[in-house]
Design a protein around this motif. Sequence first.
Motif, mmCIF file in Angstrom:
data_model
loop_
_atom_site.group_PDB
_atom_site.id
_atom_site.type_symbol
_atom_site.label_atom_id
_atom_site.label_comp_id
_atom_site.label_asym_id
_atom_site.label_seq_id
_atom_site.Cartn_x
_atom_site.Cartn_y
_atom_site.Cartn_z
ATOM 1 N N PRO A 1 78.987 35.120 -1.124
ATOM 2 C CA PRO A 1 79.351 33.831 0.049
ATOM 3 C C PRO A 1 80.757 33.902 0.317
ATOM 4 N N VAL A 2 80.862 33.134 1.778
ATOM 5 C CA VAL A 2 82.237 33.189 2.068
ATOM 6 C C VAL A 2 82.298 31.887 2.857
ATOM 7 N N TYR A 3 83.442 31.378 3.229
ATOM 8 C CA TYR A 3 83.832 29.972 3.777
ATOM 9 C C TYR A 3 84.220 30.856 5.271
ATOM 10 N N ARG A 4 83.547 30.140 6.217
ATOM 11 C CA ARG A 4 83.921 30.545 7.748
ATOM 12 C C ARG A 4 84.503 29.162 8.298
ATOM 13 N N THR A 5 85.520 29.355 8.816
ATOM 14 C CA THR A 5 86.407 28.201 9.456
ATOM 15 C C THR A 5 86.614 28.443 10.948
ATOM 16 N N THR A 6 86.247 27.611 11.843
ATOM 17 C CA THR A 6 86.585 27.894 13.151
ATOM 18 C C THR A 6 87.419 26.914 13.997
ATOM 19 N N SER A 7 88.313 27.277 14.702
ATOM 20 C CA SER A 7 89.112 26.393 15.650
ATOM 21 C C SER A 7 89.329 27.113 16.836
ATOM 22 N N ARG A 8 90.169 26.099 17.675
ATOM 23 C CA ARG A 8 90.294 26.584 18.949
ATOM 24 C C ARG A 8 91.825 26.110 19.418
ATOM 25 N N GLY A 9 92.523 26.989 20.518
ATOM 26 C CA GLY A 9 93.625 26.635 20.938
ATOM 27 C C GLY A 9 93.516 26.118 22.254
ATOM 28 N N LEU A 10 93.936 24.781 22.465
ATOM 29 C CA LEU A 10 93.685 24.033 23.831
ATOM 30 C C LEU A 10 95.144 23.934 24.550
ATOM 31 N N ASP A 59 93.202 20.337 27.426
ATOM 32 C CA ASP A 59 91.657 20.265 26.972
ATOM 33 C C ASP A 59 91.037 21.532 27.366
ATOM 34 N N LEU A 60 91.499 22.490 27.767
ATOM 35 C CA LEU A 60 90.597 23.846 28.126
ATOM 36 C C LEU A 60 91.069 24.730 26.994
ATOM 37 N N PRO A 61 89.848 25.464 26.373
ATOM 38 C CA PRO A 61 90.140 26.448 25.222
ATOM 39 C C PRO A 61 90.841 27.678 25.851
ATOM 40 N N ILE A 62 91.892 28.057 25.067
ATOM 41 C CA ILE A 62 92.709 29.267 25.546
ATOM 42 C C ILE A 62 92.522 30.397 24.335
ATOM 43 N N THR A 63 92.346 29.843 23.019
ATOM 44 C CA THR A 63 92.092 30.796 22.116
ATOM 45 C C THR A 63 90.981 30.402 21.143
#
Length: 247
Positions: free
Chosen positions: A119-128, A131-135
């Motif tokens: 088992p692993v923990y996967r964390t997701t985020s975005r760089g905005l 308000d537009l996702p870039i990364t």
Amino acid sequence: MVRQPRYLWLAEQLRAPILRGEMPPGTRLPSRTRLARSYRVSEQISRTALRLLVTEGLVEARPGSGYFVRTVPELFRLCRTDSSSGSGLGRLLREEIGTEQEPSSAPLSSRLRLRDGDPVYRTTSRGLASDLPITLHQSWEPAALTAGTLRTPFDAASEIALLDRLSAAGHPVDRVVEEVGVRSLRDSEATLLGSAPGIPVLVVERTHFSANRPVETSDLIGSAEQCRLLYKLTLARPRRPGDPRRR
């Protein structure tokens, strides 16, 4: 002297005014036929020259409409430094999407030295930006590291930095390794970035180690056209003759 191919010569006749700003974004270029007549070349040469400018990102082809000078996207520099292990998002705003537990699988298992299914923990985020996702940022850590504590990504307060959280759980990070590459954007990533699958993206694989054990690994993904990596590295000052030695 080797003669320059005619399509390269024609491409330069169009490229130069674009780069000088004489043909602003949105300007429609002459058709292949008109270019061929104006510059006394074949339509095959004019077609090849236009395709070259499309490949360079200066021109876009609009089906049924022709070729247009392309709007140059805003460039974002992502700072990487050896004195900190932060997000490296620069002026982008970080948007947390969430954390999930999932079984590890290749090639992630190899990066974290786990068995498939662990088992692993996967964390997701975005760089905005505006308000537009870039990364897109996805990180994974072995669940066994913090199981039964209040130091898991689920339990720890969001303002606690990754290194502080791992250190409090008994896994102080003492080494960071980054590997940079370019690949095609995958379907699941394209959905989160609002982009088309298959476009070339810059990928930074970062792995944190504690006593030679990988305790977290992540992918920072951004358009190869919009993102640049800015590295700030500390250099050791060479010892000069006559400098006193520390004992």
